[in-house]
Design a protein around this motif. Structure first.
Motif, PDB file in Angstrom:
ATOM      1  N   ASN A  24      39.256  41.871  41.454  1.00  0.00           N
ATOM      2  CA  ASN A  24      38.788  40.748  40.322  1.00  0.00           C
ATOM      3  C   ASN A  24      39.432  40.783  39.327  1.00  0.00           C
ATOM      4  OD1 ASN A  24      36.813  39.833  42.415  1.00  0.00           O
ATOM      5  ND2 ASN A  24      35.495  41.867  41.820  1.00  0.00           N
ATOM      6  N   GLN A  25      40.491  41.692  38.931  1.00  0.00           N
ATOM      7  CA  GLN A  25      41.489  41.550  37.693  1.00  0.00           C
ATOM      8  C   GLN A  25      41.619  40.148  37.327  1.00  0.00           C
ATOM      9  OE1 GLN A  25      42.492  43.902  35.266  1.00  0.00           O
ATOM     10  NE2 GLN A  25      40.680  44.870  36.367  1.00  0.00           N
ATOM     11  N   THR A  26      41.149  39.575  35.985  1.00  0.00           N
ATOM     12  CA  THR A  26      41.626  38.235  35.622  1.00  0.00           C
ATOM     13  C   THR A  26      43.212  37.977  35.800  1.00  0.00           C
ATOM     14  OG1 THR A  26      41.745  38.939  33.156  1.00  0.00           O
ATOM     15  CG2 THR A  26      39.553  37.934  34.216  1.00  0.00           C
ATOM     16  N   TYR A  27      43.992  38.883  35.601  1.00  0.00           N
ATOM     17  CA  TYR A  27      45.396  38.957  35.947  1.00  0.00           C
ATOM     18  C   TYR A  27      45.687  38.912  37.207  1.00  0.00           C
ATOM     19  CZ  TYR A  27      50.382  39.871  35.002  1.00  0.00           C
ATOM     20  OH  TYR A  27      51.943  39.740  35.298  1.00  0.00           O
ATOM     21  N   ARG A  28      46.211  38.104  37.880  1.00  0.00           N
ATOM     22  CA  ARG A  28      46.440  38.158  39.553  1.00  0.00           C
ATOM     23  C   ARG A  28      47.590  38.694  40.092  1.00  0.00           C
ATOM     24  NH1 ARG A  28      41.537  38.129  41.287  1.00  0.00           N
ATOM     25  NH2 ARG A  28      42.447  37.084  43.199  1.00  0.00           N
ATOM     26  N   GLN A  94      37.424  44.374  33.884  1.00  0.00           N
ATOM     27  CA  GLN A  94      37.722  43.036  34.651  1.00  0.00           C
ATOM     28  C   GLN A  94      39.123  42.424  34.287  1.00  0.00           C
ATOM     29  OE1 GLN A  94      34.561  40.424  35.987  1.00  0.00           O
ATOM     30  NE2 GLN A  94      36.000  38.886  36.916  1.00  0.00           N
ATOM     31  N   ASP A  95      39.219  42.579  32.683  1.00  0.00           N
ATOM     32  CA  ASP A  95      40.577  41.876  31.883  1.00  0.00           C
ATOM     33  C   ASP A  95      41.335  43.033  31.829  1.00  0.00           C
ATOM     34  OD1 ASP A  95      38.751  43.153  29.964  1.00  0.00           O
ATOM     35  OD2 ASP A  95      38.972  41.178  28.792  1.00  0.00           O
ATOM     36  N   GLU A  98      45.095  41.975  32.012  1.00  0.00           N
ATOM     37  CA  GLU A  98      45.502  40.784  31.351  1.00  0.00           C
ATOM     38  C   GLU A  98      45.554  41.046  30.062  1.00  0.00           C
ATOM     39  OE1 GLU A  98      43.663  36.224  30.113  1.00  0.00           O
ATOM     40  OE2 GLU A  98      42.580  37.395  31.460  1.00  0.00           O
TER      41      GLU A  98
END
Length: 344
Positions: A24-28, A94-95, A98
């Motif tokens: 679920n990392q915002t950086y995909r 999660q971020d 990013e």
């Protein structure tokens, strides 16, 4: 792309939380390399289930060899420009990725802070302070020295001895790792210092590093893997072997300041060695005998004689004062007291 390497051994209770934080990392643009190190619980089934849902997850299995061998296997598979290590009972904000990529420039190493997660509380831990910091040129030597052992005012928190030497909480350049064949030594040789050895080898090739104070990593302190409650035989001899190897390298690299840092490290390692003895479960008299062998050893007496304990809190000064006077019963008691203090 960031390659995230996750060594997995019998962590079915915490593994889903770890994997959820990664997928679920915002950086995909990441790949998640999970190395199942011969787990005997349901960890492998969990890995397979997540891999079926997310093609970024790669699962490799091996017979139980240890965390060093698992990480080395993961590094061989890594395709990303950057490397990150996450323990299977820990998790990321999660971020996290990013925010790291937003500050990434031409650095060889990114360092970020973390949160220690206990059963009913959380404790943010800043590796340095709460301000960003750039390391280059002479600062790199200071960073390398601090990796081995703190000095001066940094000794006011001896419990943070290893906060910089862990491989989690960092972002590495993959090309550097592969070009110089930087690997983790087996824990069978190093005891518990494989992270420090890896970081030391990597630091030899770092030109610029950057620290961000953001607490982006959560270190689980309630799982059996995170709490070092397993007695490790001959740990003092393994650590002395590691220190000897580092000193040999420092001479070859013309870094004489490493010798002084190693002397501090030897003195500061008494608490870890004492804690290991407490975990042996051998009874008070045998614990005393084992600890007395260390406190009375020539290598420890020499190292302790040069350790400046003035910046330390009172309980740590009492601990090292008892060790210098070779009051081993008092040292043994203080090991147990300090362990409660730093984990409360």
């Amino acid at each position: 792309m960031i390659s995230i390497i996750v060594p997995v051994y019998n962590e079915e209770k915490y593994l889903p939380q770890c994997l959820d934080s990664l997928v679920n990392q915002t950086y995909r643009d990441i790949e998640i390399i999970c190395v199942n190190d011969g787990s005997t619980d349901g960890s492998l089934e969990i890995l397979k289930r997540y891999a079926e849902k997310d093609e970024r997850i790669k699962v490799v299995c091996q017979e139980n060899q240890g965390v060093s061998e698992s990480r080395n296997e993961g590094m061989q598979m890594a395709q990303g420009e950057w490397l990150m290590f996450v323990d299977s009972d820990d998790w990321l904000e999660q971020d996290c990725c990013e925010r790291l990529m937003n500050v990434m420039n031409d650095y060889d190493l990114l360092i970020f802070s973390y949160i220690r997660e206990f059963k009913s509380s959380s404790a943010p831990k800043h590796v340095f302070d709460d301000q960003p910091r750039l390391f280059e040129v002479a600062d790199i030597d200071w960073l390398y020295e601090r990796l081995i052992a703190p000095k001066g005012k940094d000794l006011k928190e001896p419990a943070k001895l290893d906060c910089l030497s862990t491989v989690w909480g960092k972002l590495y350049r993959t090309s550097t790792v592969k070009e110089y064949d930087i690997q983790f030594p087996s824990a069978k040789v190093t005891g518990t210092l494989e992270d420090m050895v890896f970081n030391g080898r990597y630091m030899n090739h770092v030109k610029r590093a950057y620290y961000i104070p953001d607490c982006l990593y959560h270190q689980q302190k309630t799982s059996s893997a995170s709490m070092t409650y397993t007695y490790k035989p001959y740990l003092d001899k393994k650590w002395m072997h590691v220190f000897h190897e580092i000193e040999i390298c420092s001479v070859a690299q013309d870094r004489p300041w490493i010798t002084a840092a190693l002397e501090r490290r030897k003195a500061l390692c008494l608490f870890g060695l004492g804690l290991n003895i407490v975990f042996s479960g051998k009874g008070c008299r045998e614990e005393h005998r084992m600890l007395d062998d260390i406190v009375c050893s020539d290598w420890y007496k020499q190292a302790a004689s040069h350790l400046d304990t003035r910046p330390m809190p009172l309980h740590w000064r009492c601990f090292y004062g008892a060790a210098r006077r070779r009051c081993t019963w008092a040292v043994l008691l203080m090991v147990k007291v300090i362990n409660v203090i730093i984990n409360r």
